[in-house]
Motif scaffolding. Structure first.
Motif, mmCIF file in Angstrom:
data_model
loop_
_atom_site.group_PDB
_atom_site.id
_atom_site.type_symbol
_atom_site.label_atom_id
_atom_site.label_comp_id
_atom_site.label_asym_id
_atom_site.label_seq_id
_atom_site.Cartn_x
_atom_site.Cartn_y
_atom_site.Cartn_z
ATOM 1 N N GLN A 1 -20.685 -28.685 -26.234
ATOM 2 C CA GLN A 1 -20.244 -30.066 -26.428
ATOM 3 C C GLN A 1 -21.238 -30.872 -27.264
ATOM 4 N N ARG A 2 -22.531 -30.585 -27.095
ATOM 5 C CA ARG A 2 -23.580 -31.334 -27.791
ATOM 6 C C ARG A 2 -24.623 -30.339 -28.305
ATOM 7 N N PRO A 3 -24.484 -29.861 -29.525
ATOM 8 C CA PRO A 3 -25.435 -28.877 -30.060
ATOM 9 C C PRO A 3 -26.875 -29.363 -30.048
ATOM 10 N N GLU A 4 -27.079 -30.669 -30.147
ATOM 11 C CA GLU A 4 -28.443 -31.194 -30.149
ATOM 12 C C GLU A 4 -29.112 -31.073 -28.786
ATOM 13 N N SER B 1 -31.729 -35.523 -20.825
ATOM 14 C CA SER B 1 -31.472 -35.135 -19.441
ATOM 15 C C SER B 1 -29.977 -35.029 -19.251
ATOM 16 N N GLY B 2 -29.578 -34.297 -18.275
ATOM 17 C CA GLY B 2 -28.153 -34.140 -18.054
ATOM 18 C C GLY B 2 -27.843 -33.782 -16.633
ATOM 19 N N PRO B 3 -26.740 -34.266 -16.086
ATOM 20 C CA PRO B 3 -26.376 -33.939 -14.708
ATOM 21 C C PRO B 3 -25.886 -32.513 -14.606
ATOM 22 N N MET B 4 -25.954 -31.993 -13.419
ATOM 23 C CA MET B 4 -25.478 -30.638 -13.176
ATOM 24 C C MET B 4 -24.515 -30.661 -12.013
ATOM 25 N N GLU B 5 -23.297 -30.259 -12.269
ATOM 26 C CA GLU B 5 -22.277 -30.254 -11.224
ATOM 27 C C GLU B 5 -22.357 -28.940 -10.455
ATOM 28 N N LEU B 6 -22.611 -29.040 -9.162
ATOM 29 C CA LEU B 6 -22.629 -27.866 -8.302
ATOM 30 C C LEU B 6 -21.387 -27.861 -7.428
ATOM 31 N N GLU B 7 -20.992 -26.676 -7.021
ATOM 32 C CA GLU B 7 -19.858 -26.580 -6.116
ATOM 33 C C GLU B 7 -20.300 -26.918 -4.700
ATOM 34 N N SER B 8 -19.483 -26.595 -3.742
ATOM 35 C CA SER B 8 -19.818 -26.853 -2.340
ATOM 36 C C SER B 8 -21.184 -26.257 -2.004
ATOM 37 N N PRO B 9 -22.000 -26.969 -1.211
ATOM 38 C CA PRO B 9 -23.354 -26.477 -0.929
ATOM 39 C C PRO B 9 -23.387 -25.144 -0.208
ATOM 40 N N PHE B 10 -22.340 -24.843 0.516
ATOM 41 C CA PHE B 10 -22.348 -23.607 1.299
ATOM 42 C C PHE B 10 -20.918 -23.274 1.691
ATOM 43 N N ALA C 1 -31.516 -27.334 -22.901
ATOM 44 C CA ALA C 1 -30.682 -26.304 -22.284
ATOM 45 C C ALA C 1 -31.457 -24.995 -22.172
ATOM 46 N N VAL C 2 -32.220 -24.661 -23.222
ATOM 47 C CA VAL C 2 -33.072 -23.478 -23.164
ATOM 48 C C VAL C 2 -34.111 -23.627 -22.066
ATOM 49 N N ALA C 3 -34.708 -24.831 -21.984
ATOM 50 C CA ALA C 3 -35.704 -25.089 -20.931
ATOM 51 C C ALA C 3 -35.086 -24.937 -19.549
ATOM 52 N N ALA C 4 -33.854 -25.392 -19.392
ATOM 53 C CA ALA C 4 -33.195 -25.281 -18.091
ATOM 54 C C ALA C 4 -33.028 -23.825 -17.682
ATOM 55 N N ILE C 5 -32.665 -22.962 -18.638
ATOM 56 C CA ILE C 5 -32.496 -21.546 -18.320
ATOM 57 C C ILE C 5 -33.837 -20.906 -17.993
ATOM 58 N N LEU C 6 -34.892 -21.290 -18.721
ATOM 59 C CA LEU C 6 -36.230 -20.780 -18.409
ATOM 60 C C LEU C 6 -36.651 -21.189 -17.003
ATOM 61 N N LEU C 7 -36.403 -22.448 -16.660
ATOM 62 C CA LEU C 7 -36.775 -22.923 -15.324
ATOM 63 C C LEU C 7 -35.902 -22.287 -14.250
ATOM 64 N N ALA C 8 -34.647 -21.970 -14.598
ATOM 65 C CA ALA C 8 -33.803 -21.251 -13.643
ATOM 66 C C ALA C 8 -34.355 -19.856 -13.384
ATOM 67 N N ASN C 9 -34.863 -19.206 -14.434
ATOM 68 C CA ASN C 9 -35.516 -17.906 -14.252
ATOM 69 C C ASN C 9 -36.771 -18.049 -13.396
ATOM 70 N N ALA C 10 -37.529 -19.126 -13.631
ATOM 71 C CA ALA C 10 -38.711 -19.374 -12.800
ATOM 72 C C ALA C 10 -38.325 -19.576 -11.347
ATOM 73 N N ALA C 11 -37.226 -20.301 -11.122
ATOM 74 C CA ALA C 11 -36.771 -20.531 -9.750
ATOM 75 C C ALA C 11 -36.316 -19.230 -9.102
#
Length: 430
Positions: free
Chosen positions: A240-243, A306-315, A248-258
């Motif tokens: 949606q937003r190439p810029e 920054s951008g929000p992240m929509e998660l599904e039901s917590p559990f 987005a790359v940082a988010a994936i790196l931090l997801a790998n860290a998590a």
């Protein structure tokens, strides 16, 4: 002179007078919030109730008439609580507030009885937890009122899994598979399921509250529950937003860290306190992945975005059972593969399962290590293989993006994580 202080220090809690004094102090502690809130019963009433319970408990232990007095005292506290509740219903205080005071009085009576009977730690724990419930009244109400129907359902299901099913499971079970017997620890296995699900619930609460305020929270805490979900969300952002590709790359790196942090926590946390040594061999390679991911994200990301992240039901019950099934199957087939083909068979299973759930493969390796089927080196290698396969699958998902810069950066930085973890392992081995 020297013997008197030593006697006081050695066994102060064995003295009845000290236990009575402690019961009175805990009663005062419980009554403090009620006094501050200007309720009908406060510090003096609660302290006297705990003292009464302590006296009657000691009499019940030492004499024949004490048991009757202890029951009579509890009955009197219940009657007094009912009267307070009725008074609150008819007056201005409110039935709910009076009912809380009434139940708190009964808790104070129970705390006094516990302490007098010698259950010091239990009595103090009940007193502290009860006081927290009283003090955090507004926060607890706001939390409960703010829950959606789906969140309430998920919380109830999680409570059933954690506090109903877990105690019913046996501690040990030998699973016969043909001529082979696989020793399992059902309670430990289920506890790991609950722990991973609990991480997901905490992650959901944090991301729901702070998700729009920074990519660090979005990527890292989102990755604790599902690093794949972070990739999917970032793919949508980039399309949606190439810029937005830098964060987005940082988010994936931090997801790998998590993901690596979660696996490291499972590897170390669930080997503490057992018969086997703590799996410290996993700290260096997984720690290298975590540090490199954080470092690259800090240097390359545009933190103005920054951008929000929509998660599904917590559990959900379905997800929990699916997770349990994944690593239970991995555990069984890993044991069989190790028996039939040696350690290489389990390694292949760990790689394959890492594409589905690196946490499942990690927990399976930990259970086998605790059971003695795997040594520390073999268990660590299995965990690393599962972590590697999880990083690779996220890079493969990112490769489906039409943004060449985004997918190339994810591939390059993912390779950097893998090389860094491998080099750290080699350096430690040398």
């Amino acid at each position: 002179m020297n013997g008197v202080p030593l006697q006081v220090v050695d066994a102060p809690l064995d003295e009845a007078v000290v236990r009575i004094a402690l019961a009175g102090a805990l009663g005062m502690f419980l009554g403090l919030e009620r006094e501050w809130s200007q309720k009908s019963a406060g510090i003096r009433t609660f302290s006297l109730i705990s003292l009464l319970a302590a006296v009657f408990t000691i009499l019940a232990i030492e004499t024949a008439v004490g048991q009757g007095l202890l029951m009579l005292g509890g009955l009197l506290v219940i009657v007094q609580g009912v009267l307070l509740a009725v008074q609150g219903l008819l007056g201005d205080e409110g039935a709910g507030l009076s009912l809380t005071t009434s139940v708190s009085m009964l808790v104070a009576y129970g705390v006094g009885a516990l302490v007098a009977a010698g259950f010091i730690l239990e009595g103090v724990t009940v007193a502290v937890l009860s006081s927290l419930l009283l003090v955090l009244k507004r926060e607890l109400h706001e939390f409960a009122w703010g829950l959606s129907r789906e969140e309430m359902r998920s919380t109830t299901e999680f409570a059933i899994l954690a506090f109903v099913i877990y105690p019913l499971l046996p501690a040990e079970y030998d699973l016969p598979v043909g001529p082979i017997t696989i020793p399992l620890e059902p309670q430990v296995i289920w506890l790991m399921v609950v722990a991973v699900a609990g991480i997901g619930i905490v992650n959901y609460a944090i991301v729901s509250t702070y998700g729009g305020r920074g990519i660090a929270v979005t990527g890292f805490f989102g990755g604790l529950a599902s690093s794949t979900a972070v990739v999917g969300t970032m793919l949508d952002h980039v399309n949606q937003r190439p810029e937005a590709s830098s964060y987005a790359v940082a988010a994936i790196l931090l997801a790998n860290a998590a993901m690596a942090t979660r696996n490291l926590a499972i590897a170390v946390g669930f080997t503490m306190g057992g018969a086997t040594p703590v799996l410290v061999e996993a700290i260096v390679p997984l720690g290298a992945v975590i540090l490199i991911a954080f470092g690259v994200a800090a240097v390359t990301a545009d933190w103005g975005e920054s951008g929000p992240m929509e998660l599904e039901s917590p559990f959900s019950m379905k997800n929990a059972l699916a997770f349990g099934a994944v690593f239970l199957v991995v555990l069984v087939f890993g044991s069989l593969a190790e028996t039939w083909f040696g350690t290489l068979g389990f390694y292949a299973t760990a790689v394959a399962s890492g594409f589905v759930s690196s946490a499942g493969a990690t927990t399976s390796a930990v259970v086998l290590y605790r059971g003695g089927q795997l040594g520390p080196a073999e268990a660590t290698l299995a965990i690393l293989l599962a972590t590697v396969s999880s990083i690779v699958v996220k890079a493969m998902l990112a490769a489906t993006s039409t943004n060449h810069g985004f997918r190339n950066q994810v591939a390059a930085y993912s390779a950097m994580l893998l090389v860094g973890g491998a080099l750290a392992s080699v350096i430690i081995a040398l």
